[in-house]
Write a protein that holds these residues in place. Structure first.
Motif, mmCIF file in Angstrom:
data_model
loop_
_atom_site.group_PDB
_atom_site.id
_atom_site.type_symbol
_atom_site.label_atom_id
_atom_site.label_comp_id
_atom_site.label_asym_id
_atom_site.label_seq_id
_atom_site.Cartn_x
_atom_site.Cartn_y
_atom_site.Cartn_z
ATOM 1 N N GLU A 515 0.726 -1.341 -0.015
ATOM 2 C CA GLU A 515 -0.085 0.042 -0.052
ATOM 3 C C GLU A 515 0.827 1.301 0.053
ATOM 4 O OE1 GLU A 515 -3.382 2.055 2.792
ATOM 5 O OE2 GLU A 515 -2.725 0.147 3.395
ATOM 6 N N LEU A 518 2.588 1.556 -3.459
ATOM 7 C CA LEU A 518 1.908 2.286 -4.510
ATOM 8 C C LEU A 518 1.220 3.665 -4.380
ATOM 9 C CD1 LEU A 518 -0.527 -0.949 -5.211
ATOM 10 C CD2 LEU A 518 1.620 -0.320 -6.616
ATOM 11 N N GLN A 519 1.324 4.099 -3.061
ATOM 12 C CA GLN A 519 0.980 5.439 -2.907
ATOM 13 C C GLN A 519 2.230 6.538 -3.084
ATOM 14 O OE1 GLN A 519 0.247 5.643 1.240
ATOM 15 N NE2 GLN A 519 -2.047 4.939 1.111
ATOM 16 N N PRO A 522 2.705 5.220 -7.882
ATOM 17 C CA PRO A 522 1.387 4.847 -8.457
ATOM 18 C C PRO A 522 1.836 3.949 -9.601
ATOM 19 C CG PRO A 522 1.323 7.091 -8.394
ATOM 20 C CD PRO A 522 2.622 6.716 -7.713
ATOM 21 N N GLN A 553 -6.867 1.215 -7.026
ATOM 22 C CA GLN A 553 -5.953 2.346 -7.269
ATOM 23 C C GLN A 553 -6.070 2.918 -8.646
ATOM 24 O OE1 GLN A 553 -3.416 2.811 -4.761
ATOM 25 N NE2 GLN A 553 -2.291 4.202 -5.850
#
Length: 820
Positions: A515, A518-519, A522, A553
């Motif tokens: 998480e 990916l933040q 992205p 996402q």
């Protein structure tokens, strides 16, 4: 009045009784006078036994030392009254020791024992000589000749003895005293209390603190780090600042040594050494040593200190040449238990955990205070309990609330009670009554307070656990932030392209790791890592949480995302067709449920893609359906065998119940009316009773439900066992069969109980109670053994819908929805 637990011998009771009776009843003014006399007698008895215990203690300690050779044994046997203490005098004589013992005894007899003195009473008379012999053998084996006295003083933390020895032999402070080339400071850090260590550090030269043992090259600071003695480490560092940079034989500085130890004061010691260790050449915060130090912080669970280390030295993640060090990343990726997603909580624990509010900064301070208190207790070492000898020894006054277990009054059973008949109060039994009342009060308080204490401990445990989870997530964010700030976008892409860190995180289920990544990055969703997309990795590893995270996402571009293929032309359906990893399969009980879960994954992913991609072939010419059939052949056979065995067994039980229920319908309790001339001929005798109606209804339900169960299990047994049948058809039949079987068993028991009540109810009115109680036993057992499996089937069949929100929507359907 004498306190409860103070022993009084029988002769004193008799003497006291004669004195009181001789005074006459007229001379007794109040009960306070009796209490005063009892107190005098008790204090006299305590004083005498105290001195005897001290004399015997000195004698036993002397015995350990004097048993070194046969000549000293003979000397002790010929004069057993001598009290020799070589710890105070290297060359003692019998006359001097006897004089000293006599003087000490006379001085002690002048003093009156106080409450603190009672706490220092210890039982130094063991049942045998094993402890004394063990100490003597250890001394002769590990200590160099001439340093036995200093060694024993260091172990016991007896600075008085050590100071006298060092006055006579001042050079011993810098000498090796054990066969392991340890100095007195090394020994003291391992065993002594803080006061002893402080006095030794004052005397030892600063340069001598740099001495390293021959065995592993450890300095005294290494010893303090390993044993978790933060205060001792502070004393040493304040005298010689160079010690924090000295490495031992294994190349570890004291900070590294503190990380590999597991002690009560580990946290406090690591924090202190981290604050005083300097970034000087050769720095322990750079190169391989820095990488090892960071991994050690992570391995020890000190995520907050590791975050500080990464912020101070970001080159531990990315060095100046833009070469990434992946050790810290790999460590965090392989630790799912460090995050909230990997916590295994019960329902109530999860509820409490969700309600806890955590502030990392305040929690960090609270944790420091807690660790400090624990370290203060553990810092004293093996002899730290000398300040509280009652906890370590057991003597004649060890149990103050129940003295009859150890006192001489119990030699012939219970002590004789002394009663003052005129007053009407048992003077001797009054303390015991008070003690009994106190024990009852304590028991009541504990009974009430125990649940509260357990809840408080659970809250504290969950609070600390949540703090750890927050700190671990903050560390991951700190690592990836450093990576983002010190590398360009092409560099980050190249790093992840050749790295398997994301694949490891997905495989181990580290959801927060993925998480955070990916933040901050992205675009990784669209990049291949090791030849695979991150979405394909999540499907192959059967991680539903990460798959939903990836899809959410990029909700707008999800159709393009699920249409991607890898280098071999495999779509996400090809990955779903492969057999799940063994770790994921073993988390599901039973081959049948495992096969059902695999089928659900395949159908769930199939609904995410377009129709033409469902039959797309890879570069090897294989479709996803073909791969699924080949990969799951053995699992399908195992599931088929399990279903047949289960349905066959349950069908037999259901058939037996149906037979009994059918027969019971024609042999009703009490029989039928057999009067050919009556209009009620053939009607059950007890037809008008309510209990008979209960019997009839229960028997009918048992018959119908058991027959239904037989039909369902027969359908399962004779099924074709196609792959698609494991998804809905077989589970539905099995669930209905088990439910009707349970109903039939319960109905048979109800019918049996009703028939017994019909026959015995008028004569034995209470027969209903045992019938209900014993009827619940088989029902409860069946529910306890079968309901978990039954609920798993229901959850997997009706509540296990995967990726329902990610179902593929074509462009035409999407446009029509927009128009609506």
């Amino acid at each position: 009045m004498a306190a409860a637990g103070e022993p009084i011998c029988h002769d004193q009771y008799r003497r006291f009784h004669r004195e009181m009776m001789s005074l006459g009843l007229q001379q007794v003014e109040s009960l306070a006078r009796v209490e005063a006399l009892l107190k005098v007698l008790v204090e006299s008895q305590l004083n005498t036994q105290l001195q005897l215990s001290q004399i015997v203690s000195n004698t036993r300690i002397s015995t350990c030392i004097n048993y070194k050779n046969d000549e000293e044994k003979h000397k002790f046997a010929t004069n057993p009254s001598s009290s020799i203490n070589p710890l105070h005098q290297p060359e003692p004589t019998l006359e001097e020791d006897n004089i000293n013992a006599t003087d000490n005894l006379a001085a002690d007899l002048k003093s009156t024992p106080t409450g603190s003195d009672n706490q220092e009473i210890t039982d130094v008379i063991p049942d045998d000589h094993n402890d004394a012999e063990d100490v003597c053998q250890m001394t002769s084996k590990d200590v160099l000749d001439g340093y036995e006295e200093l060694y024993h003083a260091a172990i016991k933390g007896d600075w008085e003895v050590a100071s006298k020895f060092l006055e006579k032999h001042p050079e011993a402070i810098t000498k090796v005293i054990t066969t392991d080339s340890e100095t007195v400071l090394h020994v003291a850090i391992a065993d002594a209390n803080l006061m002893f260590i402080e006095e030794i550090v004052k005397l030892i030269p600063p340069e001598m603190l740099e001495y390293r043992t021959e065995a592993d090259g450890s300095t005294a600071l290494h010893y303090a780090a390993v044993f978790g003695r933060a205060k001792a480490a502070e004393l040493i560092v304040n005298k010689n600042l160079k010690l924090t940079q000295i490495a031992n034989g294994a190349g570890r500085v004291p900070l590294n040594s503190a990380l590999i130890s597991v002690t009560a004061g580990q946290r406090e010691t690591v924090e202190y050494l981290y604050s005083v260790t300097r970034h000087e050449h050769p720095s322990p915060f750079s190169g391989n040593q820095g990488d090892s130090l960071l991994c050690g912080m992570i391995d020890a669970g000190f995520y907050d200190i590791a975050s500080s280390l990464v912020q101070r030295f970001p080159e531990l993640v990315v060095d100046p040449t833009k070469k990434v060090r992946t050790s810290a990343m790999n460590y965090m990726a392989e630790r799912p238990f460090a995050f909230a997603s990997g916590a295994k909580h019960t329902f109530w624990q999860h509820l409490i955990y969700s309600l806890i509010n955590v502030d990392i900064n305040s929690a960090y301070e609270l944790d420091n205070h807690t660790k400090e208190r624990n370290a203060q207790r553990g810092l004293e070492g093996t002899n730290g309990d000398q300040e509280d000898p009652v906890e370590r020894f057991e003597g004649p006054y060890r149990d103050e609330e129940n003295p009859t277990e150890n006192s001489e009054n119990t030699k012939e059973g219970k002590p004789k009670s002394f009663r003052w008949e005129t007053v009407g109060v048992s003077v001797v039994m009054l303390p015991y009554l008070i003690s009994l009342m106190i024990k009852f009060f304590v028991f009541t308080v504990r009974f009430i307070w125990t649940p509260v204490t357990r809840m408080k401990e659970l809250y504290k445990q969950l609070y600390n656990e949540k703090v750890k989870h927050k700190q671990a997530k903050a560390l991951v964010k700190c690592i990836f932030t450093s990576l983002k700030e010190r590398m360009t976008k092409p560099g980050v892409k190249d790093f992840f392209k050749g790295s398997y860190v994301m694949k490891m995180a997905i495989r181990h289920g580290s959801v927060e790791f993925v998480e955070v990544c990916l933040q901050l990055f992205p675009s990784l969703i669209w990049d291949k890592m090791g030849g695979e997309y991150i979405l394909q990795m999540a499907i192959a590893e059967r991680n539903e949480t990460i798959l939903n995270l990836i899809c959410k996402q990029n909700e707008k571009e999800k159709i393009d995302l699920v249409s991607k293929s890898d280098d071999m032309g495999n779509t996400i359906l090809h990955y779903a067709a492969k057999l799940a990893p063994s770790a994921q399969l073993n988390s599901i009980s039973g081959a049948y449920l495992q096969m059902q879960r695999e089928m659900q994954w395949f159908k769930g992913v199939e609904n995410m893609i377009s129709e033409h991609m469902k039959f797309k072939r890879n570069k090897n010419g294989e479709t996803a359906h073909g791969i699924f059939t080949k990969e799951h052949k053995e699992l399908k056979e195992s599931g088929e065998k399990w279903l047949k065995d289960t349905s066959g067994s349950c069908m037999l039980v259901a058939a037996l119940i149906a037979t009994v229920a059918f027969a019971s319908a024609f042999t009703v309790p009490g029989g039928n009316i057999s009067d050919n001339n009556s209009s009620q001929n053939g009607i059950p005798v007890f037809l008008e009773k309510n209990s008979f109606m209960v019997f009839a209804i229960a028997d009918a339900i048992a018959l119908f439900s058991s027959i239904t169960s037989v039909l369902m299990f027969l359908a399962v047994y004779t099924s074709r066992y196609a792959e698609i049948d494991f998804l809905k058809s077989l589970p539905n039949k099995l669930i209905i069969g088990l439910a009707t079987l349970f109903i039939s068993m319960a109905s048979v028991l109800v019918a049996f109980g009703a028939s017994l009540l019909i026959m015995l109810g008028e004569r034995v009115t209470w027969v209903l109670i045992p019938i209900v109680v014993f009827s619940c036993v088989p029902v409860t057992l069946f529910a306890w053994l079968q309901l978990p499996l039954f609920f798993d089937m229901i959850h997997s069949t009706y509540l296990g819908k995967l990726f329902r929100e990610h179902t593929y929507i074509s462009s035409l359907q999407l446009n029509s929805k927009k128009e609506d």
